[in-house]
Design a protein around this motif. Structure first.
Motif, PDB file in Angstrom:
ATOM      1  N   VAL A  85      -9.178  -4.000  -2.011  1.00 16.55           N
ATOM      2  CA  VAL A  85      -8.340  -3.458  -3.082  1.00 16.55           C
ATOM      3  C   VAL A  85      -7.023  -2.993  -2.476  1.00 16.55           C
ATOM      4  O   VAL A  85      -7.009  -2.226  -1.508  1.00 16.55           O
ATOM      5  N   VAL A  86      -5.906  -3.472  -3.047  1.00 18.30           N
ATOM      6  CA  VAL A  86      -4.569  -3.070  -2.612  1.00 18.30           C
ATOM      7  C   VAL A  86      -3.776  -2.661  -3.845  1.00 18.30           C
ATOM      8  O   VAL A  86      -4.195  -2.891  -4.982  1.00 18.30           O
ATOM      9  N   ASP A  87      -2.610  -2.044  -3.632  1.00 19.03           N
ATOM     10  CA  ASP A  87      -1.801  -1.613  -4.777  1.00 19.03           C
ATOM     11  C   ASP A  87      -1.222  -2.797  -5.539  1.00 19.03           C
ATOM     12  O   ASP A  87      -1.351  -2.904  -6.751  1.00 19.03           O
ATOM     13  N   LYS A  88      -0.572  -3.710  -4.801  1.00 19.29           N
ATOM     14  CA  LYS A  88       0.083  -4.843  -5.443  1.00 19.29           C
ATOM     15  C   LYS A  88       0.104  -6.031  -4.494  1.00 19.29           C
ATOM     16  O   LYS A  88       0.392  -5.879  -3.309  1.00 19.29           O
ATOM     17  N   ILE A  89      -0.227  -7.203  -4.991  1.00 13.87           N
ATOM     18  CA  ILE A  89      -0.146  -8.428  -4.200  1.00 13.87           C
ATOM     19  C   ILE A  89       1.191  -9.091  -4.499  1.00 13.87           C
ATOM     20  O   ILE A  89       1.539  -9.314  -5.664  1.00 13.87           O
ATOM     21  N   ARG A 100      -6.882   1.301   1.009  1.00 13.15           N
ATOM     22  CA  ARG A 100      -6.113   2.542   0.999  1.00 13.15           C
ATOM     23  C   ARG A 100      -6.951   3.717   1.496  1.00 13.15           C
ATOM     24  O   ARG A 100      -6.489   4.543   2.279  1.00 13.15           O
ATOM     25  N   ILE A 101      -8.189   3.771   1.050  1.00 12.93           N
ATOM     26  CA  ILE A 101      -9.071   4.857   1.492  1.00 12.93           C
ATOM     27  C   ILE A 101      -9.406   4.697   2.971  1.00 12.93           C
ATOM     28  O   ILE A 101      -9.455   5.661   3.725  1.00 12.93           O
ATOM     29  N   PHE A 102      -9.624   3.435   3.406  1.00 11.38           N
ATOM     30  CA  PHE A 102      -9.945   3.185   4.807  1.00 11.38           C
ATOM     31  C   PHE A 102      -8.832   3.680   5.723  1.00 11.38           C
ATOM     32  O   PHE A 102      -9.075   4.233   6.799  1.00 11.38           O
ATOM     33  N   PHE A 103      -7.568   3.498   5.304  1.00 12.50           N
ATOM     34  CA  PHE A 103      -6.437   3.916   6.111  1.00 12.50           C
ATOM     35  C   PHE A 103      -5.974   5.336   5.783  1.00 12.50           C
ATOM     36  O   PHE A 103      -4.922   5.774   6.253  1.00 12.50           O
ATOM     37  N   ASN A 104      -6.739   6.054   4.957  1.00 12.98           N
ATOM     38  CA  ASN A 104      -6.380   7.426   4.571  1.00 12.98           C
ATOM     39  C   ASN A 104      -5.013   7.491   3.895  1.00 12.98           C
ATOM     40  O   ASN A 104      -4.237   8.436   4.094  1.00 12.98           O
ATOM     41  N   LEU A 141       0.877  -1.171   0.000  1.00  8.36           N
ATOM     42  CA  LEU A 141       0.000   0.000   0.000  1.00  8.36           C
ATOM     43  C   LEU A 141       0.908   1.213   0.000  1.00  8.36           C
ATOM     44  O   LEU A 141       1.698   1.403   0.931  1.00  8.36           O
ATOM     45  N   SER A 142       0.832   2.007  -1.052  1.00 16.11           N
ATOM     46  CA  SER A 142       1.677   3.192  -1.169  1.00 16.11           C
ATOM     47  C   SER A 142       3.158   2.840  -0.973  1.00 16.11           C
ATOM     48  O   SER A 142       3.883   3.493  -0.217  1.00 16.11           O
ATOM     49  N   ASP A 143       3.593   1.758  -1.643  1.00 15.77           N
ATOM     50  CA  ASP A 143       4.991   1.310  -1.663  1.00 15.77           C
ATOM     51  C   ASP A 143       5.506   0.823  -0.321  1.00 15.77           C
ATOM     52  O   ASP A 143       6.717   0.686  -0.133  1.00 15.77           O
ATOM     53  N   LYS A 144       4.630   0.531   0.632  1.00 13.03           N
ATOM     54  CA  LYS A 144       5.044  -0.059   1.902  1.00 13.03           C
ATOM     55  C   LYS A 144       4.485  -1.465   2.010  1.00 13.03           C
ATOM     56  O   LYS A 144       3.416  -1.762   1.488  1.00 13.03           O
ATOM     57  N   ASP A 145       5.254  -2.322   2.677  1.00 18.50           N
ATOM     58  CA  ASP A 145       4.916  -3.739   2.738  1.00 18.50           C
ATOM     59  C   ASP A 145       3.983  -4.058   3.903  1.00 18.50           C
ATOM     60  O   ASP A 145       4.266  -3.696   5.052  1.00 18.50           O
ATOM     61  N   PRO A 180     -17.244   5.885   2.122  1.00 19.83           N
ATOM     62  CA  PRO A 180     -16.346   6.236   1.005  1.00 19.83           C
ATOM     63  C   PRO A 180     -15.429   5.110   0.570  1.00 19.83           C
ATOM     64  O   PRO A 180     -15.080   5.006  -0.607  1.00 19.83           O
ATOM     65  N   PHE A 181     -15.002   4.252   1.507  1.00 20.22           N
ATOM     66  CA  PHE A 181     -14.070   3.191   1.138  1.00 20.22           C
ATOM     67  C   PHE A 181     -14.775   1.952   0.567  1.00 20.22           C
ATOM     68  O   PHE A 181     -14.117   0.986   0.204  1.00 20.22           O
ATOM     69  N   VAL A 182     -16.100   1.964   0.506  1.00 20.74           N
ATOM     70  CA  VAL A 182     -16.838   0.868  -0.142  1.00 20.74           C
ATOM     71  C   VAL A 182     -16.994   1.221  -1.612  1.00 20.74           C
ATOM     72  O   VAL A 182     -17.769   2.098  -1.983  1.00 20.74           O
ATOM     73  N   LEU A 183     -16.234   0.547  -2.468  1.00 19.17           N
ATOM     74  CA  LEU A 183     -16.237   0.869  -3.898  1.00 19.17           C
ATOM     75  C   LEU A 183     -17.493   0.357  -4.592  1.00 19.17           C
ATOM     76  O   LEU A 183     -17.843   0.830  -5.669  1.00 19.17           O
TER      77      LEU A 183
END
Length: 485
Positions: free
Chosen positions: A116-120, A84-88, A36-40, A65-68
């Motif tokens: 939804v995450v950036d990369k798995i 990502r939205i949930f954790f701001n 998430l945002s380049d952090k593991d 807002p975080f429910v897509l």
């Protein structure tokens, strides 16, 4: 290379192989890692059902807002949440909103949903003993959502606590080591985040009159005519006071239930019955099971259940007359949404010409995320709910758009600052008794500030708003409402 060096090299290879085998044999925890945002980050693999890529989620109105939206996963409709939205955490703008997203499909307490995450990344196996306690510097998220941090192959992973994030519950390990919280005698008020669970009393109980004298937890001496009948062991006043103090502390520890002026009448009556059930020498609560047994019967009628027509009419009749064009309702501790939907139907009957707006809040993320997707039992179509239901293509029933649009389900802890408008009705059953004293007073004062002059507050069947807060009372049947004096 001479034979001696060859033997040394072979020995080293064998030793390294053995070390790897030994390390592998100690792996007792596997986690799915992602960024998430380049952090593991990582999640216990036991909660991960599968990974997927998907897009084109179906938008659901009046969701957080975080429910897509929702997604059809091989015939099962599941909510999709953006972690990502949930954790701001900042979300990079996508050039094409139809792009496929990386999804972790999780299963938490029999509920399925997608994150939804950036990369798995991959599955990583570690030893539980190498997982270190969390620290605020290890991530951009609240430390309460982190169960630990662990290093693997020179990468530091933040291990997320899925149970706490999505159900606001401690992990089994945390529950076992959770320390007891001291209680100030019997007057330590209560916390108000989530609705009370447990067994539900049958029928429609008659509420105790407020003016009724509070019985002391001391059994009266048997009268002469009753002397020959078997009597429950008598408990002297000093022992009763001590017992109640320890019970109060145990209820905080096991169930986050706080004995206070709000509920001590019920607690004392329950203690008298508890002595009869268990015996004077066996009154202490030794486990969560004991605490559940003691609190049996505390929950308001129809907690977590669909309302009977009788109860629905009682609530409708106690609602104030109001000709306003909009009726605003605050429903903290809404749980899975049954209470909010039932209330919405009653409000539509009571105020047919008004716009209804219900702010339904809870600290169980899964509950508020799934509430807008609720299907209802087919039998309800034949009950008083029938005129507010529609049948879906799969033959299941759900509430019509008018009812759904009147409810805003929100993830919010009512102990925190609440930016609500002035409200006509506060429906907060069995919420106050689960808040600490400071939070309880803040919330009740919030009731006073946000309630309109002709508004009402309804709390739990076995809760009483202390007179020091300045509320008046009115009753209809078994339900009592509080008004501004």
């Amino acid at each position: 290379m001479d034979s001696e060096n060859i033997i040394d090299e072979a020995q080293k290879v064998l030793e390294q192989t053995e070390e790897k085998k030994e390390a592998a044999s100690f792996i007792d925890f596997k986690m799915v890692t992602f960024t998430l945002s380049d952090k593991d980050y990582a999640i216990d693999i036991m909660h991960v059902k599968e990974i997927a890529k998907a897009g084109r989620f179906t938008y659901v109105p009046n969701t957080l807002p975080f429910v897509l939206g929702v997604y059809n996963l091989r015939g099962e409709i599941i909510p999709i949440l953006d972690l990502r939205i949930f954790f701001n955490i900042e979300v990079k703008q996508e050039s094409n909103g139809k792009n496929l997203r990386n999804l972790l499909i999780l299963s938490v307490e029999d509920q399925i949903f997608g994150l939804v995450v950036d990369k798995i990344d991959k599955v990583v196996g570690v030893q539980k003993s190498t997982i270190q306690p969390p620290h605020p510097l290890f991530g951009d998220i609240n430390i309460k959502y982190i169960s630990g941090v662990v290093e693997n192959n020179k990468r530091l992973y933040v291990l997320l606590d899925v149970l706490r994030i999505f159900t606001n519950k401690d992990t089994p390990q945390e529950a076992q080591i959770k320390p007891a919280f001291p209680s100030e005698a019997l007057n330590a008020p209560s916390p108000m985040g989530a609705p009370m669970g447990g067994s539900q009393p049958q029928g429609f109980p008659i509420r105790q009159q407020k003016a009724e004298a509070v019985s002391e937890p001391v059994a009266e001496a048997p009268k002469a005519a009753e002397a020959q009948a078997p009597q429950a062991p008598k408990v002297d006043a000093a022992k009763a006071e001590t017992d109640l103090k320890f019970i109060a502390e145990s209820l905080v520890n096991y169930k986050s239930f706080f004995v206070s002026d709000l509920n001590n009448q019920w607690v004392k009556r329950r203690y008298n019955a508890w002595v009869d059930e268990r015996g004077a020498g066996n009154t202490q609560l030794q486990s969560t099971i004991d605490a559940d047994s003691f609190l049996k019967g505390f929950s308001s009628v129809f907690t977590g259940e669909w309302w009977s027509e009788e109860y629905a009419n009682t609530i409708k009749n106690i609602l104030p007359d109001n000709s306003a064009k909009q009726i605003v309702v605050w429903n903290p501790g809404c749980g899975k949404g049954i209470e909010a939907y039932s209330l919405a139907c009653i409000l539509k009957e009571k105020y047919p010409d008004a716009k209804i707006k219900i702010f339904a809040q809870d600290i169980d993320l899964l509950n508020v995320s799934n509430a807008s997707l609720m299907s209802v039992p087919q039998d309800l179509a034949k009950e008083w709910y029938g005129s507010y239901l529609i049948q879906k293509a799969n033959s299941e029933y759900t509430f019509n758009a008018d009812i759904k649009d009147s409810i805003m389900f929100e993830y919010h802890d009512c102990k925190n600052t609440n930016v609500l408008p002035m409200v006509d009705i506060i429906f907060a059953r069995d919420v106050l008794s689960f808040c600490d004293q400071a939070s309880q007073e803040v919330i009740i004062n919030d009731f006073q500030e946000k309630l309109k002059g002709n508004g009402i507050v309804i709390i739990g069947d076995n809760e009483i708003l202390p007179s020091k807060f300045g509320f008046g009372e009115k009753s209809f049947g078994a339900v009592t409402a509080y008004t501004k004096d």
